[in-house]
Scaffold this motif. Structure first.
Motif, PDB file in Angstrom:
ATOM      1  N   ARG A 331       0.170  -0.940   0.039  1.00  0.00           N
ATOM      2  CA  ARG A 331      -0.009   0.013  -0.213  1.00  0.00           C
ATOM      3  C   ARG A 331       1.020   1.111   0.435  1.00  0.00           C
ATOM      4  NH1 ARG A 331      -5.450  -1.482   0.692  1.00  0.00           N
ATOM      5  NH2 ARG A 331      -5.889  -2.806   1.353  1.00  0.00           N
ATOM      6  N   PRO A 332       0.323   2.614  -0.933  1.00  0.00           N
ATOM      7  CA  PRO A 332       1.720   3.255  -0.795  1.00  0.00           C
ATOM      8  C   PRO A 332       1.606   3.935   0.368  1.00  0.00           C
ATOM      9  CG  PRO A 332      -0.669   4.054  -2.329  1.00  0.00           C
ATOM     10  CD  PRO A 332      -0.595   2.090  -1.690  1.00  0.00           C
ATOM     11  N   ASN A 333       2.629   5.065   0.929  1.00  0.00           N
ATOM     12  CA  ASN A 333       2.973   6.040   1.508  1.00  0.00           C
ATOM     13  C   ASN A 333       3.567   7.109   0.804  1.00  0.00           C
ATOM     14  OD1 ASN A 333       5.258   4.442   1.901  1.00  0.00           O
ATOM     15  ND2 ASN A 333       5.206   3.239   3.711  1.00  0.00           N
ATOM     16  N   SER A 334       4.271   6.804  -0.417  1.00  0.00           N
ATOM     17  CA  SER A 334       4.880   8.354  -0.862  1.00  0.00           C
ATOM     18  C   SER A 334       4.696   7.893  -2.045  1.00  0.00           C
ATOM     19  CB  SER A 334       6.190   7.701  -0.609  1.00  0.00           C
ATOM     20  OG  SER A 334       6.847   6.639  -1.235  1.00  0.00           O
ATOM     21  N   ASN A 363      -5.913   9.044 -12.619  1.00  0.00           N
ATOM     22  CA  ASN A 363      -7.126  10.441 -12.478  1.00  0.00           C
ATOM     23  C   ASN A 363      -7.921  10.488 -11.134  1.00  0.00           C
ATOM     24  OD1 ASN A 363      -8.018   7.226 -11.982  1.00  0.00           O
ATOM     25  ND2 ASN A 363      -9.925   7.450 -12.908  1.00  0.00           N
ATOM     26  N   LYS A 364      -6.827   9.097  -9.948  1.00  0.00           N
ATOM     27  CA  LYS A 364      -7.063   9.601  -8.655  1.00  0.00           C
ATOM     28  C   LYS A 364      -5.851  10.643  -8.028  1.00  0.00           C
ATOM     29  CE  LYS A 364     -10.410   5.616  -7.970  1.00  0.00           C
ATOM     30  NZ  LYS A 364     -10.181   4.494  -7.483  1.00  0.00           N
ATOM     31  N   VAL A 365      -5.581  10.881  -8.892  1.00  0.00           N
ATOM     32  CA  VAL A 365      -3.918  11.264  -8.004  1.00  0.00           C
ATOM     33  C   VAL A 365      -4.190  13.229  -8.667  1.00  0.00           C
ATOM     34  CG1 VAL A 365      -1.594  11.637  -7.957  1.00  0.00           C
ATOM     35  CG2 VAL A 365      -2.516   9.640  -8.246  1.00  0.00           C
ATOM     36  N   LYS A 366      -3.742  13.728  -7.260  1.00  0.00           N
ATOM     37  CA  LYS A 366      -4.060  15.432  -7.931  1.00  0.00           C
ATOM     38  C   LYS A 366      -2.529  15.659  -7.051  1.00  0.00           C
ATOM     39  CE  LYS A 366      -8.811  15.851  -7.869  1.00  0.00           C
ATOM     40  NZ  LYS A 366      -9.649  16.846  -6.906  1.00  0.00           N
ATOM     41  N   ALA A 367      -1.685  16.751  -8.257  1.00  0.00           N
ATOM     42  CA  ALA A 367      -0.496  17.744  -8.131  1.00  0.00           C
ATOM     43  C   ALA A 367      -0.318  19.030  -8.115  1.00  0.00           C
ATOM     44  CB  ALA A 367       0.592  16.429  -9.002  1.00  0.00           C
ATOM     45  N   ALA A 396      -3.340  11.964  -3.659  1.00  0.00           N
ATOM     46  CA  ALA A 396      -3.569  10.588  -4.239  1.00  0.00           C
ATOM     47  C   ALA A 396      -4.979   9.453  -2.863  1.00  0.00           C
ATOM     48  CB  ALA A 396      -2.746   9.538  -4.584  1.00  0.00           C
ATOM     49  N   THR A 397      -5.910   9.609  -3.845  1.00  0.00           N
ATOM     50  CA  THR A 397      -7.276   8.487  -3.659  1.00  0.00           C
ATOM     51  C   THR A 397      -7.232   7.119  -3.344  1.00  0.00           C
ATOM     52  OG1 THR A 397      -8.238  10.622  -3.762  1.00  0.00           O
ATOM     53  CG2 THR A 397      -9.543   8.956  -3.182  1.00  0.00           C
ATOM     54  N   LEU A 398      -7.090   6.350  -2.527  1.00  0.00           N
ATOM     55  CA  LEU A 398      -6.596   4.807  -2.482  1.00  0.00           C
ATOM     56  C   LEU A 398      -7.946   4.057  -2.924  1.00  0.00           C
ATOM     57  CD1 LEU A 398      -4.419   4.606   0.217  1.00  0.00           C
ATOM     58  CD2 LEU A 398      -3.772   5.171  -1.799  1.00  0.00           C
ATOM     59  N   ASP A 399      -8.241   3.127  -3.435  1.00  0.00           N
ATOM     60  CA  ASP A 399      -9.656   1.962  -3.731  1.00  0.00           C
ATOM     61  C   ASP A 399     -10.545   2.432  -2.556  1.00  0.00           C
ATOM     62  OD1 ASP A 399      -7.811   0.762  -5.814  1.00  0.00           O
ATOM     63  OD2 ASP A 399      -8.785   2.143  -5.597  1.00  0.00           O
ATOM     64  N   ASP A 400     -10.409   2.552  -1.453  1.00  0.00           N
ATOM     65  CA  ASP A 400     -10.780   1.972  -0.138  1.00  0.00           C
ATOM     66  C   ASP A 400     -11.507   3.845   0.654  1.00  0.00           C
ATOM     67  OD1 ASP A 400      -8.319   1.332   2.643  1.00  0.00           O
ATOM     68  OD2 ASP A 400      -8.478   3.024   1.064  1.00  0.00           O
ATOM     69  N   GLY A 401     -10.757   4.434  -0.447  1.00  0.00           N
ATOM     70  CA  GLY A 401     -11.485   6.303  -0.105  1.00  0.00           C
ATOM     71  C   GLY A 401     -10.291   6.761   0.771  1.00  0.00           C
ATOM     72  N   SER A 402      -9.046   6.296   1.211  1.00  0.00           N
ATOM     73  CA  SER A 402      -8.556   7.126   2.074  1.00  0.00           C
ATOM     74  C   SER A 402      -7.711   7.277   1.742  1.00  0.00           C
ATOM     75  CB  SER A 402      -7.617   6.182   3.183  1.00  0.00           C
ATOM     76  OG  SER A 402      -6.803   5.059   2.316  1.00  0.00           O
ATOM     77  N   ARG A 403      -6.607   8.621   2.099  1.00  0.00           N
ATOM     78  CA  ARG A 403      -5.630   9.659   1.505  1.00  0.00           C
ATOM     79  C   ARG A 403      -4.587   8.928   0.695  1.00  0.00           C
ATOM     80  NH1 ARG A 403      -8.099  14.049  -1.463  1.00  0.00           N
ATOM     81  NH2 ARG A 403     -10.702  14.230  -1.564  1.00  0.00           N
ATOM     82  N   ALA A 404      -3.651   9.565   0.814  1.00  0.00           N
ATOM     83  CA  ALA A 404      -1.982   9.249   0.804  1.00  0.00           C
ATOM     84  C   ALA A 404      -1.894  10.562   0.128  1.00  0.00           C
ATOM     85  CB  ALA A 404      -1.105   8.205   0.830  1.00  0.00           C
ATOM     86  N   SER A 405      -0.768  11.284   0.677  1.00  0.00           N
ATOM     87  CA  SER A 405       0.255  12.658   0.478  1.00  0.00           C
ATOM     88  C   SER A 405       1.537  12.578   0.246  1.00  0.00           C
ATOM     89  CB  SER A 405       0.064  13.485   0.529  1.00  0.00           C
ATOM     90  OG  SER A 405      -0.467  13.735   1.872  1.00  0.00           O
TER      91      SER A 405
END
Length: 522
Positions: A331-334, A363-367, A396-405
């Protein structure tokens, strides 16, 4: 037309006119009837050739059965059954033509040929096959015999993948279902094709059906020999393909995808095994013939999917291997942020960048960042302004709806100073005076990561013993050429104070262009 007020002469003219029209109609009718007869003769000739060809194929199949009994013995027996069924039906159709049409219509053969032009009516056959809106017992028997032939063939042919097109062809050729006429009304097959037609037309249609019998025989015999016209649909031509819903999965996530045969062959297997485990076909196979997979993925890394489809072809099991793989990522953290050219960004240049988050669709990544602009999926350009650094923030918005930045800071650099050139040479060069006179003064960025078009607007030239000359553009003017002519061998001509700009970004001020020194060689 022949009213009482007409004269005898006019009545005679009208009668002759009617006779003339009737003669024309009779002539056209005879031509049409003769055309049907000729068509029938062609079908008869084709049927004779097909019969001879089929006999040859049967002989070949029999020989193969003797030489390779394991491969062809069973096929040879089935071919013999097909031959008996087809010959019996072919003779039945011949009997229908001879009795129901020729004998019943009281037509006499002339030198062994049908009297085509006399077979213009079909009332005798209509009375034999039809009664009102229904079929007579004879009519029912005709349709039943066609259906029996079709079903007898299908009972012998294997109900397997490569034979499905053959079975479909048989159904189409010998279909006796209801037919919709031009008025949109449904009629029985026999009524639609035979009632009200001239006897010769009905006779020819039955001969054409005999041709269908021979053509069907040929295709089936070739199938038993392994030369089926539709062999391209054999399951040996297909490959099992694993189609995952996405290319990578997080640890602990359920793998979702399908295993399909190429071209989506809708053929039900007899067995399906994946990872050494046999699956329940009732739940595993969907309406397209695809096998659905649903299991928990393993640890991070690449994993193989192995198994096999088992089908029946030519009465024998046919295994098609399932070979595929999937990748499990953490699962991404960076975020992954990189400049396509290098790890800095340059002022005055549109710096291309790729920005993505591992395992997350674009489409779920914003910069965001000063001077950052999106130009495509995961693609951006950075046009930095003032300052020495710029920071890019990514969410980024993950498949489960959580966000990572994540974020990353880039250094901002100016475009390095260009190098002056004469005749595409830089630094200290040796040239004849003539080459200096006609040479072009330019500027270039040596070893720079971007290929920027730079244009020179003006420069100065100094010849020893002569005053400095100002030149506009890139070519020597008359004053500069006059000064160059006075130079001696060994003199150093200096081209300096070269003014240049980026062709597509004139507002950016380039650093001073380095001078060029030319040593005169003559």
């Amino acid at each position: 037309m022949a009213g009482g007020k007409l004269s005898a002469r006019q009545k005679m003219i009208n009668l002759m006119y009617l006779v003339f029209i009737a003669m024309i109609a009779m002539t056209m009718s005879k031509e049409v009837l003769s055309a049907f007869g000729l068509m029938n003769a062609k079908f008869v000739g084709a049927n004779e050739l097909a019969s001879a060809s089929n006999e040859g194929i049967l002989t070949q199949l029999s020989t193969q059965a003797e030489e390779k009994p394991e491969e062809f013995a069973a096929a040879n027996e089935k071919a013999k059954q097909i031959s008996i069924i087809s010959d019996d039906f072919y003779k039945f159709l011949e009997n229908v033509k001879a009795n129901d049409i020729v004998k019943n219509g009281q037509y006499e053969l002339e030198d062994g040929k049908l009297p085509y032009e006399e077979m213009d009516k079909g009332d005798k056959l209509d009375e034999l096959w039809f009664t009102g809106d229904r079929l007579t017992k004879r009519g029912d028997a005709i349709v039943a015999r066609i259906d029996k032939f079709k079903n007898d063939l299908k009972a012998v042919i294997p109900n397997e993948g490569k034979w499905l097109p053959v079975i479909a062809s048989i159904e189409k050729r010998f279909n006796t279902g209801k037919v919709e006429n031009s008025e949109g009304k449904e009629k029985s097959w026999l009524d639609y094709h035979f009632q009200g037609f001239p006897a010769i037309a009905s006779y020819t249609k039955l001969t054409a059906m005999q041709n269908d019998v021979k053509a069907t025989e040929t295709n089936i015999y070739n199938g038993f020999l392994g030369n089926l016209v539709s062999d391209a649909t054999s399951l040996k031509k297909y490959q099992a393909i694993v189609l995952a819903d996405k290319s990578a999965f997080f640890a602990g996530e359920k793998f979702q995808g399908r295993v399909v045969l190429g071209k989506y062959a809708n053929v039900t297997p007899t067995k399906l095994t994946v990872g050494g485990k046999e699956l329940d076909l009732t739940n595993a196979i969907d309406s397209t013939g695809a096998a659905k997979l649903d299991f928990t993925v393993g640890n991070v890394g690449e994993h193989n999917i192995e198994g096999k489809f088992t089908f029946l072809e030519d009465g024998k099991p046919l295994d098609i291997p399932i070979i595929g793989n999937y990748v499990v990522v953490p699962r991404p953290n960076s975020a992954t942020i990189s400049a396509d050219k290098m790890n800095v960004v340059y002022r005055g240049v549109a710096n291309p960048m790729t920005i993505s988050f591992a395992g997350v669709s674009d489409n779920k990544v914003k910069a965001s960042g000063t001077g950052l602009k999106p130009v495509g999926k995961g693609k951006y350009v950075m046009n930095p302004g003032s300052g020495k650094e710029v920071t890019i923030n990514v969410t980024a918005t993950l498949d489960d709806g959580s966000r990572a930045s994540d974020k990353k800071t880039f250094r901002i650099k100016d475009i390095p100073a260009p190098t002056g050139t004469i005749a595409r040479q830089s630094g200290v060069v040796k040239l004849p005076k003539r080459n200096v006179e006609i040479g072009t003064v330019g500027a270039q960025l040596n070893d720079f990561v971007f290929d920027l078009p730079i244009g020179v607007t003006s420069f100065k030239i100094k010849v020893p013993g002569q005053p400095t000359v100002n030149v506009a553009g890139t070519k020597m003017n008359s004053q500069a050429k006059a000064a160059i002519k006075k130079a001696r061998r060994g003199d150093n001509i200096t081209i300096f104070d070269i003014k240049a700009k980026i062709t597509n970004n004139a507002s950016y001020r380039l650093k001073n262009v380095s001078p060029v020194i030319v040593e005169v060689t003559n």
